[in-house]
Enzyme design. Structure first.
Site, mmCIF file in Angstrom:
data_model
loop_
_atom_site.group_PDB
_atom_site.id
_atom_site.type_symbol
_atom_site.label_atom_id
_atom_site.label_comp_id
_atom_site.label_asym_id
_atom_site.label_seq_id
_atom_site.Cartn_x
_atom_site.Cartn_y
_atom_site.Cartn_z
ATOM 1 C CD GLU A 8 12.379 2.671 15.587
ATOM 2 O OE1 GLU A 8 12.592 2.789 14.374
ATOM 3 O OE2 GLU A 8 11.214 2.584 16.058
ATOM 4 N NE ARG A 41 -3.825 -2.133 2.510
ATOM 5 C CZ ARG A 41 -3.661 -3.396 2.852
ATOM 6 N NH1 ARG A 41 -2.453 -3.832 3.208
ATOM 7 N NH2 ARG A 41 -4.683 -4.239 2.860
ATOM 8 C CB ALA A 61 10.523 -0.126 5.506
ATOM 9 C CG ASP A 84 10.796 8.021 10.028
ATOM 10 O OD1 ASP A 84 11.048 8.999 10.753
ATOM 11 O OD2 ASP A 84 9.714 7.409 10.057
ATOM 12 C CG HIS A 113 9.272 4.696 13.535
ATOM 13 N ND1 HIS A 113 9.545 3.393 13.870
ATOM 14 C CD2 HIS A 113 8.292 4.626 12.578
ATOM 15 C CE1 HIS A 113 8.794 2.568 13.173
ATOM 16 N NE2 HIS A 113 8.017 3.292 12.370
ATOM 17 C CB ILE A 114 7.922 11.263 12.896
ATOM 18 C CG1 ILE A 114 8.990 11.809 11.939
ATOM 19 C CG2 ILE A 114 8.412 11.302 14.337
ATOM 20 C CD1 ILE A 114 9.307 13.268 12.156
ATOM 21 C CB ALA A 115 7.328 8.150 7.914
#
Length: 352
Positions: free
Chosen positions: A297, A189, A265, A292, A316-318
């Site tokens: 993390e 997607r 990803a 990202d 990791h904000i995408a």
């Protein structure tokens, strides 16, 4: 009949919190809310007093997570997570212990991907794992384009210079997106959403996918071929035992000279040390990268990419747009309620 109990490990942020909690309550669930990552815990406790229970613990601490889940031997029927709290074998064994009044039956992730869950252990213990694939597709696709534009136009350096009172001009003309070939690894997607947007901006788009017959864009016969013929490579795969370490030293060395790598990803798909070594080697074909997602993390964040001027790093904000997070939170609540109510039809379920 006693309502099903759900422990919300990390609630939706801001104004979305109320919508998520109302949706869970509307489904007749008995909610315990972890206040640890709530912006206004005192206000939240006051606003929802009498309608749910509250707790406060670090969900990333497995011992604390287990203790809260099985407190007083009661247990919970469901766990809801947003930020990918690791749910491994020890937790799953404890949460499904036969001595508990209520054994864990469902894990819901308000987001795409279930690599934070030990799916094999979940299956052994009879726990169904669901998530919300596609809920953040548009957000992540737009973010990948933002990464690309920031790097091709050198926006971080120009911004820094201006803030330091320096008038910087490019040492060479920048490229336009229509001058570039974008290679997409993984055409789910998000990959498809990115392909559509990049095509609209005039980029030549190609992909490497397991299902080339279903691809709306040109495909390459191999990953090597994609890397060697793309100016920009964007990774859009789940993290599995097959994709871990997929992009390593050999793959990076096969990229087109002056190329850019984007990873929105999962950490672990790209070897971060190999990437850092590539970015610090002047003769390496890779010119820059935007990352990202990382192997480690949150509180464990550490990366060899930190401090590199040609690495654009974000936490990791995408997928964190209002629209994406609303869709994920409400859809996740619906999925959990459906599974607890014995209505699994059309609910996405992750298998080992």
């Amino acid at each position: 009949m006693e309502p099903s109990r759900i422990l919300v490990l990390d609630a939706a942020p801001g104004e979305l919190l109320a919508r998520e909690l109302e949706r869970l309550l509307d489904h007749g669930l008995s909610v315990t809310l972890n206040l640890r990552r709530v912006a206004d815990p005192a206000g939240t406790r006051a606003a929802w007093a009498g309608r749910m229970r509250f707790t406060d613990f670090d969900a990333f601490d497995e011992s604390a997570l287990i203790a809260e889940t099985v407190r007083d031997g009661i247990g919970h029927h469901a766990i809801k997570s947003r930020a990918g709290v690791p749910l491994r074998a020890a937790f799953l064994a404890a949460a499904t212990d036969a001595a508990l009044t209520h054994r864990l039956r469902v894990i819901g992730r308000a987001g795409a991907g279930t690599d934070h869950v030990d799916l094999a252990a979940a299956a052994r213990h009879g726990v169904t794992v669901t998530h919300t694939p596609g809920s953040n597709a548009n957000a992540v696709a737009e973010f990948a384009l933002a990464q690309l534009l920031a790097l091709t136009r050198n926006l971080p350096d120009h911004n820094s210079a201006a803030h330091q009172g320096r008038w910087s001009t490019p040492s060479a003309p920048a490229v336009e997106l229509s001058d570039l070939t974008l290679g997409i690894i993984g055409l789910g997607r998000i990959g498809r959403a990115l392909a559509a947007r990049a095509t609209a901006l005039g980029m030549r788009v190609q992909s490497h996918t397991r299902r080339p017959a279903e691809s709306p864009v040109a495909t390459t016969d191999s990953l090597h071929a994609l890397l060697a013929t793309s100016d920009v490579v964007s990774v859009h795969l789940p993290l599995t035992h097959r994709t871990r370490g997929l992009i390593g030293r050999t793959e990076l060395a096969s990229m087109r000279p002056g190329s850019i790598l984007l990873n929105t990803a999962r950490g672990g798909i790209v070897d971060e040390q190999a990437l850092a070594d590539a970015l610090t080697t002047p003769t390496h074909p890779l010119a820059a990268a935007a990352v990202d997602t990382f192997e480690h993390e949150h509180a464990r964040f550490a990366s060899p990419l930190s401090g590199l001027p040609n690495a654009l790093l974000t936490p990791h904000i995408a997928g964190m747009t209002g629209s994406a997070m609303t869709t994920a939170a409400l859809r996740c609540a619906d999925h959990i309620a459906a599974l607890l109510g014995g209505r699994p039809d059309a609910v996405p379920v992750a298998l080992p």
